[in-house]
Enzyme design. Structure first.
Site, short mmCIF file in Angstrom:
data_model
loop_
_atom_site.label_atom_id
_atom_site.label_comp_id
_atom_site.label_asym_id
_atom_site.label_seq_id
_atom_site.Cartn_x
_atom_site.Cartn_y
_atom_site.Cartn_z
N ARG A 1 92.75 91.61 -36.66
CA ARG A 1 93.88 92.39 -37.22
C ARG A 1 95.23 91.77 -36.82
NH1 ARG A 1 98.58 94.69 -35.85
NH2 ARG A 1 97.67 95.39 -33.88
N ASP A 2 95.62 91.93 -35.56
CA ASP A 2 96.94 91.43 -35.15
C ASP A 2 96.98 89.90 -35.26
OD1 ASP A 2 99.52 91.69 -34.27
OD2 ASP A 2 99.04 92.56 -32.33
N HIS B 1 102.20 90.51 -26.38
CA HIS B 1 102.37 89.25 -27.11
C HIS B 1 102.92 88.25 -26.09
CE1 HIS B 1 101.60 90.47 -31.33
NE2 HIS B 1 101.65 91.66 -30.75
N ASN C 1 99.32 87.49 -29.72
CA ASN C 1 98.94 88.23 -28.51
C ASN C 1 98.46 87.26 -27.46
OD1 ASN C 1 98.15 90.24 -30.88
ND2 ASN C 1 98.53 91.40 -29.02
N CYS D 1 103.69 89.65 -35.49
CA CYS D 1 103.92 90.83 -36.32
C CYS D 1 104.88 90.43 -37.44
CB CYS D 1 104.50 91.97 -35.49
SG CYS D 1 104.92 93.40 -36.50
N HIS E 1 99.41 95.90 -24.28
CA HIS E 1 99.30 95.05 -25.47
C HIS E 1 100.46 94.05 -25.39
CE1 HIS E 1 98.59 94.56 -29.98
NE2 HIS E 1 99.83 94.12 -29.89
P1 HMG Z 1 106.50 103.00 -47.85
O1 HMG Z 1 106.85 101.98 -48.85
O2 HMG Z 1 107.62 103.78 -47.23
O3 HMG Z 1 105.36 104.01 -48.34
O4 HMG Z 1 105.67 102.29 -46.69
P2 HMG Z 1 105.23 104.98 -49.54
O5 HMG Z 1 104.51 106.19 -49.02
O6 HMG Z 1 106.54 105.17 -50.25
O7 HMG Z 1 104.23 104.18 -50.51
C1 HMG Z 1 104.60 102.97 -51.13
C2 HMG Z 1 103.36 102.32 -51.73
O8 HMG Z 1 102.45 101.98 -50.69
C3 HMG Z 1 102.60 103.26 -52.67
O9 HMG Z 1 101.97 102.43 -53.64
C4 HMG Z 1 101.54 103.84 -51.77
O10 HMG Z 1 100.40 104.28 -52.44
C5 HMG Z 1 101.18 102.63 -50.88
P3 HMG Z 1 102.61 102.23 -55.08
O11 HMG Z 1 102.68 103.61 -55.68
O12 HMG Z 1 103.96 101.60 -54.88
O13 HMG Z 1 101.62 101.30 -55.75
N1 HMG Z 1 100.65 103.02 -49.59
C6 HMG Z 1 99.48 102.57 -49.12
N2 HMG Z 1 98.57 101.73 -49.62
C7 HMG Z 1 97.47 101.49 -48.87
N3 HMG Z 1 97.27 102.04 -47.65
C8 HMG Z 1 98.16 102.88 -47.12
C9 HMG Z 1 99.32 103.18 -47.87
N4 HMG Z 1 100.39 103.97 -47.63
C10 HMG Z 1 101.19 103.86 -48.69
N5 HMG Z 1 97.94 103.41 -45.91
C11 HMG Z 1 104.02 102.26 -44.96
C12 HMG Z 1 105.22 102.98 -45.54
C13 HMG Z 1 103.77 102.83 -43.59
C14 HMG Z 1 102.82 102.49 -45.87
C15 HMG Z 1 104.35 100.74 -44.91
O14 HMG Z 1 105.58 100.58 -44.25
C16 HMG Z 1 103.31 99.93 -44.20
O15 HMG Z 1 102.21 99.79 -44.70
N6 HMG Z 1 103.65 99.37 -43.00
C17 HMG Z 1 102.73 98.61 -42.20
C18 HMG Z 1 103.40 97.35 -41.69
C19 HMG Z 1 102.42 96.59 -40.84
O16 HMG Z 1 101.27 96.40 -41.21
N7 HMG Z 1 102.90 96.12 -39.68
C20 HMG Z 1 102.09 95.38 -38.77
C21 HMG Z 1 101.14 96.25 -37.99
S1 HMG Z 1 101.93 97.05 -36.60
C22 HMG Z 1 101.91 95.84 -35.38
O17 HMG Z 1 101.54 94.71 -35.61
C23 HMG Z 1 102.32 96.25 -33.99
C24 HMG Z 1 101.13 96.39 -33.00
O18 HMG Z 1 100.38 95.19 -32.94
C25 HMG Z 1 101.67 96.73 -31.61
C26 HMG Z 1 102.77 95.78 -31.21
O19 HMG Z 1 102.55 94.58 -31.02
O20 HMG Z 1 103.90 96.28 -31.14
C27 HMG Z 1 100.19 97.52 -33.43
MG MG Z 2 100.85 93.49 -31.76
#
Ligand code: HMG
Ligand code: MG
Length: 327
Positions: A29-30, A223, A263, A254, A221
């Site tokens: 994933r990450d 990085h 990481n 990220c 966690h």
């Molecule tokens: P948004 O654009 O505000 O969401 O995104 P929305 O509710 O307005 O929906 C927009 C579109 O996304 C719609 O589709 C929804 O259906 C779809 P459309 O009508 O335009 O075709 N949608 C989804 N599709 C699939 N699965 C879902 C989903 N939700 C909405 N769950 C949202 C808000 C949270 C969805 C977006 O910002 C997002 O997906 N963000 C994720 C970003 C990401 O993946 N970041 C990396 C992971 S976090 C990380 O790495 C940190 C971590 O490792 C810890 C660290 O190191 O800090 C964990």
């Molecule tokens: Mg991370």
């Protein structure tokens, strides 16, 4: 931005280091989420299966997020469908909202991960909403996870510094952690998203979080952007933390934290812990092979000192054997 909290000269009280550590492997994933090239689901399945064979019983398989936001994670359902599940294995996925939760449930995830932030700026960039809005979105996910008997994990991003805001207060890390604890999270990961934390700062933050929610609920966690992750893990061990995330071959970053690298490498963490006499249940040789394999398959450079050193040693041993056989 070497350090984002003021740290008292006196390091917090040390507890006994744990004798056993649980590692959650976040490579699939990450590690892969930030890759621009498309990585086929079959390859991701091969990675999960190799990690399982190396003894990983907690694996973050992927994310059920918007494919527009993180395209590489599209197809996480196919990875869940294709991978082999080990007895006692825990296979998790990131779920930012109920849409993600429903998909994780359908895919058969054992654990879902809600991911918030300790800074408003990062919350907006990563999940397009404020911290308060994100917590409101996580509430139903937490309730649904409990209702379906899934393990619930949380991540508190940018706990040691934010790429957009800079300093992050300990107070905001504690507030978000408390909210996650109130939601019934089984584990709360305190994340150094951009790898800027240093050991005394980490000891202070983790000790404060441990006093609030309990050391056993916490995980680290890290990085490794600034090369501090191993020292930071030792700092965590010193305050009784025994759960860590790591990524095979140090893969990752990220997409919404500019400049953040992968990481800490699983190989490096396991080598450290073996040296400290702390068991992980993981097979270092198989991890090294897996790390080198996924990097060969994807063309990514392995970011693991231990993995690269042990792989080089193995190559020269194999070459010597081949030479002896031909002599
Ligand atoms: P948004 O654009 O505000 O969401 O995104 P929305 O509710 O307005 O929906 C927009 C579109 O996304 C719609 O589709 C929804 O259906 C779809 P459309 O009508 O335009 O075709 N949608 C989804 N599709 C699939 N699965 C879902 C989903 N939700 C909405 N769950 C949202 C808000 C949270 C969805 C977006 O910002 C997002 O997906 N963000 C994720 C970003 C990401 O993946 N970041 C990396 C992971 S976090 C990380 O790495 C940190 C971590 O490792 C810890 C660290 O190191 O800090 C964990
Ligand atoms: Mg991370």
């Amino acid at each position: 931005m070497a350090s984002s909290h003021s740290v008292s000269a006196q390091a917090p009280h040390r507890t006994t280091r744990p004798t056993e550590v649980i590692i959650t492997e976040v490579g699939p994933r990450d590690g892969l989420q930030n890759e621009k090239q498309f990585i086929a689901s079959d390859l991701k399945v091969g990675l999960v299966d190799r990690l399982s064979k190396a003894g990983c019983l907690s694996i973050e398989v992927g994310s059920f997020v918007s494919p527009k936001w993180t395209p590489q994670m599209a197809g996480t359902d196919a990875v869940f469908a294709g991978m082999k599940r080990m007895p006692g294995g825990r296979y998790s996925a990131l779920t930012p909202n109920m849409k993600g939760f429903e998909a994780a449930l359908a895919a058969g995830a054992d654990e879902v991960v809600i991911f918030g932030a300790a800074s408003e700026a990062f919350s907006q960039r990563n999940i397009n909403c404020s911290i308060a809005e994100s917590l409101a979105r996580f509430e139903p996910v937490a309730l649904a996870a409990k209702a379906h008997g899934l393990r619930l994990r949380a991540a508190v991003s940018v706990a040691f510094g934010c790429p957009y805001q800079g300093e992050v207060s300990l107070q905001s890390v504690l507030e978000v952690s408390q909210r996650f604890a109130d939601m019934g999270c089984d584990e709360i990961g305190i994340a150094d998203t951009i790898g800027v934390g240093t050991a005394d700062q980490v000891r202070e933050v983790m000790a404060a979080c441990a006093s609030l929610v309990g050391a056993d609920t916490l995980s680290g966690h890290f990085h490794d952007t600034y090369g501090q992750a191993i020292a930071n893990i030792v700092a965590c061990l010193d305050v009784g933390i025994r759960r860590f995330d790591s990524s095979i071959a140090g893969l990752g970053g990220c997409p919404y934290a500019k400049g953040a690298t992968g990481n800490v490498a699983t190989e490096d963490v396991v080598y450290l812990l073996e040296g400290l006499g702390i068991s992980t249940g993981l097979d270092l040789d198989q991890l090294v092979d897996t790390g080198q394999w996924i990097c060969e398959q994807t063309g990514i450079r392995p970011q693991t000192r231990v993995g690269n050193a042990l792989a080089a040693k193995k190559r020269s041993r194999d070459a010597a054997k081949a030479e002896a056989a031909n002599a």
